[in-house]
Motif scaffolding. Structure first.
Motif, mmCIF file in Angstrom:
data_model
loop_
_atom_site.group_PDB
_atom_site.id
_atom_site.type_symbol
_atom_site.label_atom_id
_atom_site.label_comp_id
_atom_site.label_asym_id
_atom_site.label_seq_id
_atom_site.Cartn_x
_atom_site.Cartn_y
_atom_site.Cartn_z
ATOM 1 N N PHE A 458 104.610 114.320 40.271
ATOM 2 C CA PHE A 458 104.696 115.702 39.808
ATOM 3 C C PHE A 458 105.464 116.539 40.827
ATOM 4 O O PHE A 458 105.141 116.528 42.017
ATOM 5 C CB PHE A 458 103.300 116.307 39.614
ATOM 6 C CG PHE A 458 102.461 115.593 38.588
ATOM 7 C CD1 PHE A 458 103.049 114.938 37.512
ATOM 8 C CD2 PHE A 458 101.076 115.567 38.695
ATOM 9 C CE1 PHE A 458 102.282 114.284 36.559
ATOM 10 C CE2 PHE A 458 100.297 114.913 37.757
ATOM 11 C CZ PHE A 458 100.901 114.272 36.687
ATOM 12 N N THR A 459 106.488 117.246 40.360
ATOM 13 C CA THR A 459 107.257 118.131 41.227
ATOM 14 C C THR A 459 106.523 119.464 41.354
ATOM 15 O O THR A 459 106.340 120.166 40.355
ATOM 16 C CB THR A 459 108.670 118.365 40.668
ATOM 17 O OG1 THR A 459 109.305 117.100 40.473
ATOM 18 C CG2 THR A 459 109.501 119.204 41.616
ATOM 19 N N GLY A 501 110.566 117.598 35.725
ATOM 20 C CA GLY A 501 110.129 117.165 37.043
ATOM 21 C C GLY A 501 108.813 116.431 37.070
ATOM 22 O O GLY A 501 108.324 116.087 38.147
ATOM 23 N N ALA A 502 108.204 116.144 35.928
ATOM 24 C CA ALA A 502 106.984 115.333 35.843
ATOM 25 C C ALA A 502 107.378 113.952 35.322
ATOM 26 O O ALA A 502 107.926 113.836 34.227
ATOM 27 C CB ALA A 502 105.964 115.981 34.922
ATOM 28 N N VAL A 542 107.145 116.342 45.859
ATOM 29 C CA VAL A 542 106.392 115.745 44.760
ATOM 30 C C VAL A 542 105.061 115.201 45.257
ATOM 31 O O VAL A 542 104.935 114.763 46.407
ATOM 32 C CB VAL A 542 107.187 114.615 44.071
ATOM 33 C CG1 VAL A 542 108.490 115.128 43.499
ATOM 34 C CG2 VAL A 542 107.437 113.464 45.028
ATOM 35 N N SER A 543 104.074 115.251 44.376
ATOM 36 C CA SER A 543 102.805 114.562 44.618
ATOM 37 C C SER A 543 102.821 113.296 43.773
ATOM 38 O O SER A 543 103.298 113.299 42.636
ATOM 39 C CB SER A 543 101.627 115.447 44.226
ATOM 40 O OG SER A 543 101.658 115.745 42.845
ATOM 41 N N VAL A 544 102.315 112.209 44.332
ATOM 42 C CA VAL A 544 102.371 110.914 43.670
ATOM 43 C C VAL A 544 100.968 110.327 43.580
ATOM 44 O O VAL A 544 100.198 110.363 44.549
ATOM 45 C CB VAL A 544 103.294 109.937 44.425
ATOM 46 C CG1 VAL A 544 103.309 108.569 43.748
ATOM 47 C CG2 VAL A 544 104.705 110.506 44.516
ATOM 48 N N GLY A 545 100.633 109.799 42.414
ATOM 49 C CA GLY A 545 99.376 109.080 42.223
ATOM 50 C C GLY A 545 99.643 107.754 41.555
ATOM 51 O O GLY A 545 100.475 107.670 40.639
ATOM 52 N N ALA A 546 98.959 106.684 41.994
ATOM 53 C CA ALA A 546 99.183 105.348 41.435
ATOM 54 C C ALA A 546 97.856 104.624 41.270
ATOM 55 O O ALA A 546 96.922 104.819 42.049
ATOM 56 C CB ALA A 546 100.125 104.544 42.325
ATOM 57 N N LEU A 547 97.778 103.773 40.241
ATOM 58 C CA LEU A 547 96.567 103.008 39.955
ATOM 59 C C LEU A 547 96.953 101.720 39.244
ATOM 60 O O LEU A 547 97.816 101.721 38.361
ATOM 61 C CB LEU A 547 95.624 103.830 39.062
ATOM 62 C CG LEU A 547 94.313 103.168 38.632
ATOM 63 C CD1 LEU A 547 93.402 102.947 39.843
ATOM 64 C CD2 LEU A 547 93.612 104.004 37.572
ATOM 65 N N SER A 548 96.312 100.632 39.617
ATOM 66 C CA SER A 548 96.548 99.337 38.968
ATOM 67 C C SER A 548 95.420 99.026 38.000
ATOM 68 O O SER A 548 94.268 99.413 38.227
ATOM 69 C CB SER A 548 96.642 98.223 40.013
ATOM 70 O OG SER A 548 97.761 98.410 40.858
ATOM 71 N N ALA A 578 97.402 114.516 40.063
ATOM 72 C CA ALA A 578 97.100 115.952 40.076
ATOM 73 C C ALA A 578 96.248 116.327 41.281
ATOM 74 O O ALA A 578 96.291 117.468 41.755
ATOM 75 C CB ALA A 578 96.401 116.345 38.780
ATOM 76 N N ALA A 579 95.458 115.370 41.798
ATOM 77 C CA ALA A 579 94.614 115.636 42.960
ATOM 78 C C ALA A 579 95.410 115.655 44.258
ATOM 79 O O ALA A 579 94.959 116.216 45.270
ATOM 80 C CB ALA A 579 93.511 114.588 43.045
ATOM 81 N N ALA A 580 96.596 115.039 44.257
ATOM 82 C CA ALA A 580 97.411 114.957 45.472
ATOM 83 C C ALA A 580 98.124 116.275 45.741
ATOM 84 O O ALA A 580 98.433 117.041 44.828
ATOM 85 C CB ALA A 580 98.426 113.826 45.336
#
Length: 651
Positions: A458-459, A501-502, A542-548, A578-580
Motif C-alpha cells: 500500500f502506497t 498505488g495499492a 509503501v507498507s508491505v504485508g505477506a502471508l503464506s 494495513a497494520a504496517a
C-alpha cells in the motif's frame, strides 16, 4: 407420396399460385435464383423467424448451390425448402403452400397510391411546371454528428486513512467495483457513434482501425480427408463469417482460401464479431464426415463442434489505405496491419486473441459484449515483417501484451474442483500461444499449488497527494509503479491487481516475497523523486504485508484477466499490510519463512524479528506478526511504532 410426407411432398404444379410461379417471380429475368433473391423470398414468405435466422438461410443456400456456381435451379430450390422445413420442424407441404401463396417480391411493403389529377396527368401542368418545373437545390440539410459518448466513471471516493484501499475491499467482497472494472478519466473510451451509413463504408484510416485476421485450423488436412465435405463446410463457414460481418458493420478486405481479413471502425464491433462468429459456428449442423476429423470433432461438453477458426485482433492507424486496381476493394498496410496478422499467428483454432491496444478500447464495456471470459496471456515477443514502426530500429519484432477472449457460454471454469473424482468443468482450454517467447507472466503462469505467498503493498498518502497535487501524484505514482514492477520481475513475483498505488501480488514462496520486499524498500529510497515531493516530506513509501497459505480458488479476474485468488488468505494478508507503517514489511504466521526454498539465504544484513501476536480487524483468532528488518545503505535501522492493530495479545 402421401400428403403428410416431409421430403416426399409434391409441389403444386403449373397455373396461378404454384410454387414454380413463385420461384420464377424471384428469379426475375433469369431461369435460376441467386442467394440474395432466395434470402428475400424467405423473408417475404415469413420463413425467417425465431427458429430460422437470416444466417441459417444463407447456410442452407450454401449447402444446395452447386460447386463453383452462385445460383440454384428449381430442383435445388425445392431441396433448400426441405432443409428449412426441417430446421423449423414443420411439414414441407405447408412450407410449399406458404411460398406458393406469394405474389412475388415485396417492395418495402409499399402500396401504390391512386392517380391524382393535376399531379399525375401532365397535360394539366401550367407555368414553369409545363417545361419540367423550376430548378431547386436539395432541401435536406445534413445533420451534424452527435457528440461522441464518453464511457467513464469517477475516481473512487477518498477513504478513511485507516480503511483498506478500494481494490482490496473489492477482493474481500466489501467494496464497489474497482477502477479496473470501469473506464476511468485516465482511460476514457470515446465510443464513435458513427451513423450507420458511415460505418457501412470502409474505414479510411484517418482514425484507428481494428483489423481482424481469421484462419481455419487444420484446413489442409480437412481438404485431404474429404474434399466434398470440406467444400460444403467451407461454404457454411464463409456464409457465417459474412453474415456476422454485416451484422456488426465490418468491411471485408480480402480472403485467401479459408482465411479472412476484415476491419472495423470500432474495436467494440470487431470483438462482437469475433465472439458471435465463434458461437454461430458452434451451432451449425456440420457434415457428419467433417465432425469425424480431429480438427473439427464435436465434444460432449458442447465446447467444440465443427471447423475451429482462430482470430487475431489489433487496433491501430494503418500507414496507407489504397484501392485495389482490379477488385476495387480498399487495402490496408503498415505496422498495425502486420501486428494484427502476427497476433493471429499466435492463436489456436477456436481462440480469440487481442492485443492490449485493442483491449483498452473496450475496457469497461464488457457487459455490452455479453461478459466474455478475459484471460491475460502476458507480454510476448512477436516477429513479423513490418510489425514495428521503422523508427524503432527493428521493424521485425515487437513486445505485445496479449489477451484471450472466450464467449461466456464456452468459458472454462477455473474455480471448479480438479481432483479425479470431480467431473470435468468443460469449456475451451488452449495450449500456450505460439509466440517467439513469453516476456512476462500471464494468468496461467501465476503461482498455484497447495500453498502460495500473497502480498499486499500500500502506497501511503497516495490519495491525499492525488487530491492536492494531481499532476505530481501522476508523476510520482508512475515512478513507483515502474520501480515496483522491475523488482517484482526480478524476484519472480506476479502482479494480480493495482489501483492507485495499492498492489496485490503473489509469489511461489515467502523467500521470493522477502527478496522482493527488501529490494523494493531499498530501491524506493534511491529514486530521484520530484523536488516538489521531497519538499512535501520525501518520496513515496509503501507498507508491505505477506502471508503464506492455501487458497479456495484461483480464476481470471472478470475484467483484467489477471489471476484473482479467493479464500481467507486474501483478507488476512490485506489486514497485515494495513497494520504496517510506511516503509515497514510485516510477515504473518508463527514461522513465516517455513515455506522458503532449501537453497534460500536471507540477505545477511536483514533479519526476521518476531513482534508478537495481535488481534486484527475482521479476523477471529490472533495472528503472530514478524517484521522484516531492512537496514539502509549506512546500516541504520528504522524504528517503527507498534503495528496498527486492535491490540497485542502476547509477545
Amino acid at each position: 407420396g402421401g400428403s403428410g410426407g416431409g421430403g416426399g411432398a409434391s409441389p403444386p404444379a403449373g397455373g396461378a399460385g404454384s410454387i414454380e410461379d413463385s420461384f420464377r417471380a424471384y428469379c426475375g429475368s433469369r431461369p435460376d435464383m441467386g442467394g440474395k433473391s432466395f434470402a428475400k423470398l424467405c423473408k417475404d414468405c415469413h420463413l425467417v423467424d425465431g427458429d430460422v435466422t437470416a444466417t441459417d438461410v444463407d447456410i442452407v443456400f450454401a449447402k444446395v448451390v452447386p460447386r463453383g456456381q452462385r445460383r440454384i435451379d428449381f430442383a435445388q430450390f425445392m431441396q433448400a425448402l426441405q432443409l428449412i422445413a426441417g430446421k423449423k420442424g414443420v411439414n414441407v407441404a405447408s412450407m410449399i403452400r406458404a411460398v406458393a401463396a406469394s405474389e412475388g417480391p415485396v417492395l418495402n411493403n409499399a402500396t401504390k397510391a391512386e392517380a391524382v389529377r393535376f399531379h399525375d396527368d401532365k397535360s394539366q401542368y401550367t407555368g414553369t411546371h409545363l417545361h419540367g418545373g423550376p430548378d431547386v437545390g436539395s432541401k435536406t440539410m445534413g445533420k451534424s454528428e452527435r457528440d461522441s459518448h464518453l464511457w467513464f466513471s469517477s475516481l473512487r471516493s477518498d477513504q478513511d486513512t485507516e480503511a483498506l484501499p478500494e481494490m482490496v475491499l473489492h477482493c474481500l467482497g466489501e467494496g464497489s467495483s474497482p477502477k479496473m472494472d470501469r473506464v476511468t478519466s485516465e482511460t476514457k473510451y470515446k465510443m464513435r457513434k458513427s451513423p450507420s451509413a458511415a460505418k457501412n463504408r470502409a474505414p479510411m484510416g484517418t482514425d484507428d482501425v481494428t483489423m481482424v485476421f481469421t484462419d481455419v485450423q487444420g484446413s489442409t488436412s480437412l481438404w485431404e480427408a474429404n474434399p466434398s465435405a470440406m467444400e460444403q463446410a467451407l461454404r457454411m463457414h464463409d456464409a457465417t463469417i459474412r453474415q456476422v460481418l454485416a451484422d456488426h458493420n465490418g468491411y471485408e478486405v480480402t480472403t485467401e482460401g479459408d482465411a479472412f481479413q476484415v476491419c472495423f471502425h470500432d474495436a467494440l464491433d470487431a470483438i462482437r464479431f469475433c465472439l458471435d462468429v465463434q458461437t454461430n459456428l458452434l451451432a451449425l449442423e456440420w457434415p457428419a464426415v467433417t465432425l469425424e476429423h480431429p480438427d473439427a470433432e464435436k465434444t460432449e461438453d458442447g465446447a467444440w463442434n465443427g471447423l475451429r477458426v482462430r482470430m487475431g485482433v489489433h487496433t491501430g492507424k494503418p500507414a496507407t489505405v489504397t484501392k485495389h486496381e482490379m477488385t476495387g476493394r480498399w487495402r490496408y498496410a503498415g505496422p498495425s496491419v502486420a501486428m494484427a496478422k502476427a497476433v493471429e499467428g499466435t492463436c489456436h483454432g477456436g481462440q480469440i486473441v487481442v492485443s492490449h491496444d485493442c483491449f483498452v478500447k473496450v475496457d469497461g464495456l464488457l457487459t455490452q459484449l455479453g461478459r466474455p471470459q478475459v484471460i491475460d496471456l502476458g507480454e510476448h515477443l512477436l516477429e513479423g515483417r513490418g510489425i514495428a514502426d521503422p523508427s524503432s530500429g527493428d521493424e521485425g519484432t515487437a513486445v505485445v501484451r496479449l489477451l484471450q477472449l472466450v464467449p461466456e457460454a464456452l468459458a472454462y471454469d477455473y474455480s471448479a474442483p480438479t481432483d479425479s473424482d470431480s467431473p470435468s468443468p468443460g469449456g475451451r482450454l488452449f495450449a500456450p500461444v505460439l509466440s517467439e517467447r513469453r516476456v512476462s507472466p500471464g494468468f496461467h503462469e501465476a503461482p498455484a499449488g497447495s500453498s502460495i505467498t500473497l502480498c499486499f503493498a500500500f502506497t501511503k498518502g497516495a490519495q491525499d497527494l492525488a487530491a492536492m497535487a494531481p499532476a505530481l501524484a501522476t508523476t510520482a505514482l508512475g515512478m513507483l509503479r515502474r520501480c515496483l514492477r522491475a523488482e517484482l520481475q526480478t524476484a519472480g513475483g506476479y502482479e494480480c491487481q493495482e489501483d492507485e498505488g495499492a498492489f496485490m501480488l503473489a509469489f511461489s514462496n515467502m523467500g521470493d516475497a522477502a527478496v522482493f520486499a527488501i529490494a523494493l524498500q531499498r530501491a524506493l529510497r534511491q529514486l530521484p523523486w520530484p523536488s516538489e515531493l521531497r519538499r512535501r516530506g520525501g518520496g513515496l513509501r509503501v507498507s508491505v504485508g505477506a502471508l503464506s497459505g492455501g487458497y479456495t480458488s484461483r480464476r481470471p479476474h472478470s475484467t483484467t484477466g489477471r489471476a484473482d485468488y479467493f479464500g481467507t488468505i486474501v483478507n488476512r494478508t490485506a489486514r497485515i499490510a494495513a497494520a504496517a507503517h510506511a516503509g515497514q514489511v510485516l510477515l504473518g504466521g508463527e514461522d513465516p519463512m517455513a515455506d522458503r526454498q532449501e537453497d534460500f539465504t536471507l540477505d545477511e544484513s536483514c533479519a526476521v524479528q518476531r513482534l508478537g501476536a495481535f488481534t486484527l480487524k475482521g479476523i477471529d483468532s490472533p495472528m503472530v506478526l514478524s517484521e522484516l528488518v531492512i537496514p539502509d545503505d549506512e546500516g541504520k535501522i528504522e524504528e517503527f511504532p507498534e503495528p496498527r492493530t486492535k491490540g497485542r495479545v502476547s509477545n
